[in-house]
Design an enzyme around this catalytic site. Structure first.
Site, mmCIF file in Angstrom:
data_model
loop_
_atom_site.group_PDB
_atom_site.id
_atom_site.type_symbol
_atom_site.label_atom_id
_atom_site.label_comp_id
_atom_site.label_asym_id
_atom_site.label_seq_id
_atom_site.Cartn_x
_atom_site.Cartn_y
_atom_site.Cartn_z
ATOM 1 N N GLY A 223 0.823 -1.196 0.000
ATOM 2 C CA GLY A 223 0.000 0.000 0.000
ATOM 3 C C GLY A 223 0.858 1.247 0.000
ATOM 4 N N VAL B 25 2.452 -5.789 3.249
ATOM 5 C CA VAL B 25 1.927 -6.893 4.053
ATOM 6 C C VAL B 25 2.630 -8.170 3.623
ATOM 7 C CG1 VAL B 25 -0.105 -8.216 4.719
ATOM 8 C CG2 VAL B 25 -0.302 -5.759 4.315
ATOM 9 N N ASP C 200 -13.100 4.862 7.630
ATOM 10 C CA ASP C 200 -12.786 4.443 6.260
ATOM 11 C C ASP C 200 -13.455 3.100 5.954
ATOM 12 O OD1 ASP C 200 -11.709 4.678 3.740
ATOM 13 O OD2 ASP C 200 -9.704 4.013 4.299
#
Length: 445
Positions: A17, A22, A133
């Site tokens: 991201g 990750v 979000d």
């Protein structure tokens, strides 16, 4: 390789991201796979980004719910990069499911997903955390074994608000399509009911295949969220069960006080609708559908859309803009960033004429401001604006300049027709602007 006593080993990277990667890892202590979220190397040296990441880890550690991804550990690796270890999930996020099968899911899945997400939000809200979000990419459909239904888990507390501590300056507040009106206005106080609005947006999309607030750019989306009369599910799904139509309408109320009082209440309402729609149970007796809204042909509303100029003191510029607009009787509504809208209501065309005068005054006194002016039939007081008015206004504002001398107040063709007797209109159809007034000496902003 990571943490005390090398508790975690790393395997392959499974995601990346803007701020972190990750990696699939293995927890030597518990003998289970884990997901390691690790800050990018070039951001690990930035103290603000580093604190945001570590704050996310602290918030994750406070939550224990089967509908929120589980916290395992946090620390600093041998490369001085903060990491967050979370439970490993098999399955897919909702965004991937929607892309693979179309935005519209079956009613059963749509209700199950949003009900479980509401339970996850309730766990956050009980801990004083607002997610801010809620979107398809942050809902994970975790596999539970052969033949078992998926379990929804909330992901990513990167922009969450913690009522027990100060916000970190500069944190973005969510994803435009799923923002609440409070977020789209840039309000400083964002409460739990903001998350419920976002969940209502998601439910509308899952049931209909369409986003309730869509536009050509982020500005038009934000303007619709803040200003538009919320669309009804039955507008795009005529056969929507009335109880479900009413539930979505309540979740999408522009006024937070008109939404569900808590995520738990919304989850219970969704469970009741599941019984009605899927099991044939009797619908609730207190179904209240909002009335159909029809613009008035007798009363026009004038609306200014604007972008404030880049400035070292946007607050001062916004205050000047507001003072001038209010002197002409306008109601100023801020939009996130440098956006702004002003609504003028009145008998017949009075609101439009005051809006035109205000726009000309604004471009004289607020150097560098860019404006558009549109009109349309007024909706009942407090209902908001029609989608058509917002679309025409934002489209006019964002269209490329016709030439360097184009006046800064842009209008659409329909509005020009109503103003041409009293105001000097320049340009060709599709790219019209107001230069000034007729009979009182033309202004030259």
């Amino acid at each position: 390789m990571m943490g005390s006593a090398d508790r975690f080993t790393l395997a392959e990277r499974v995601g990346i991201g803007a701020t972190a990667e990750v990696i699939r890892g293995f927890d030597q202590e518990r003998r289970v796979p884990v997901a390691i979220k690790r800050l990018h190397e070039h951001l690990a040296v930035d103290p603000i980004t580093r604190e945001r990441f570590q704050r996310e880890a602290r918030l994750s550690a406070r939550i224990t719910s089967e509908h929120v991804v589980g916290y395992v550990d946090t620390g600093i690796d041998a490369e001085d990069r903060p990491y967050l270890a979370l439970e490993w999930l098999e399955g897919e996020d909702l965004a991937h499911r929607m892309r693979a099968s179309g935005a519209r899911l079956g009613t059963a899945d749509a209700l199950r997903i949003t009900r479980q997400a509401a339970l996850g939000l309730f766990a956050l809200h009980e801990a004083g955390i607002v997610h801010r979000d809620v979107k398809p990419g942050n809902l994970f459909l975790a596999e539970q074994g052969e033949g078992a239904p998926f379990l929804v888990k909330l992901l990513d507390l990167g922009v969450a608000h913690d009522s027990a501590s100060e916000n970190v300056d500069g944190v973005a507040l969510g994803t435009p399509f799923y923002m609440s009106p409070e977020q789209a206005r840039g309000d400083t106080e964002i409460g739990p009911r903001s998350d419920l609005f976002s969940l209502g947006v998601l439910l509308y999309e899952l049931l209909s295949g369409k986003k309730p607030f869509a536009g050509e750019d982020a500005f038009s989306v934000l303007a619709k969220i803040v200003l538009q009369a919320p669309p009804r599910l039955s507008d795009v799904w005529p056969d929507a069960p009335p109880a479900l139509d009413a539930l979505v309408a309540r979740a999408l109320a522009r006024d937070p006080d008109a939404r569900f009082s808590s995520a738990r209440e919304m989850a219970h309402a969704l469970a009741a609708i599941e019984r009605v729609v899927l099991e044939g149970a009797a619908p609730p007796a207190d179904i209240t559908l909002p009335p159909a809204l029809v613009p008035s042909d007798d009363h026009l509303v004038g609306v200014i859309f604007g972008r404030l100029p880049l400035s070292s003191n946007v607050g001062r510029t916004r205050a000047l803009f507001q003072r001038i607009a209010e002197q002409h009787g306008g109601v100023v509504i801020p939009l996130l960033g440098r956006g702004v809208a002003v609504v003028f209501e009145g008998e017949c065309a009075d609101g439009l004429l005051r809006a035109a005068d205000a726009a000309l005054d604004l471009v004289k006194q607020v150097t560098g401001v860019r404006l558009s002016l549109v009109t349309g039939g007024a909706l009942p007081p407090g209902s908001g604006l029609s989608a058509s008015v917002i679309e025409r206004g934002t489209r006019s504002l964002e269209r490329p300049r016709a030439d360097a001398n184009e006046p800064p107040v842009r209008i659409d063709d329909a509005t020009a027709h109503l103003l041409e007797e009293q105001y000097a209109i320049e340009g060709a159809p599709g790219s019209l602007s107001i230069r000034g007034t007729r009979g009182r000496g033309l202004t030259n902003p």
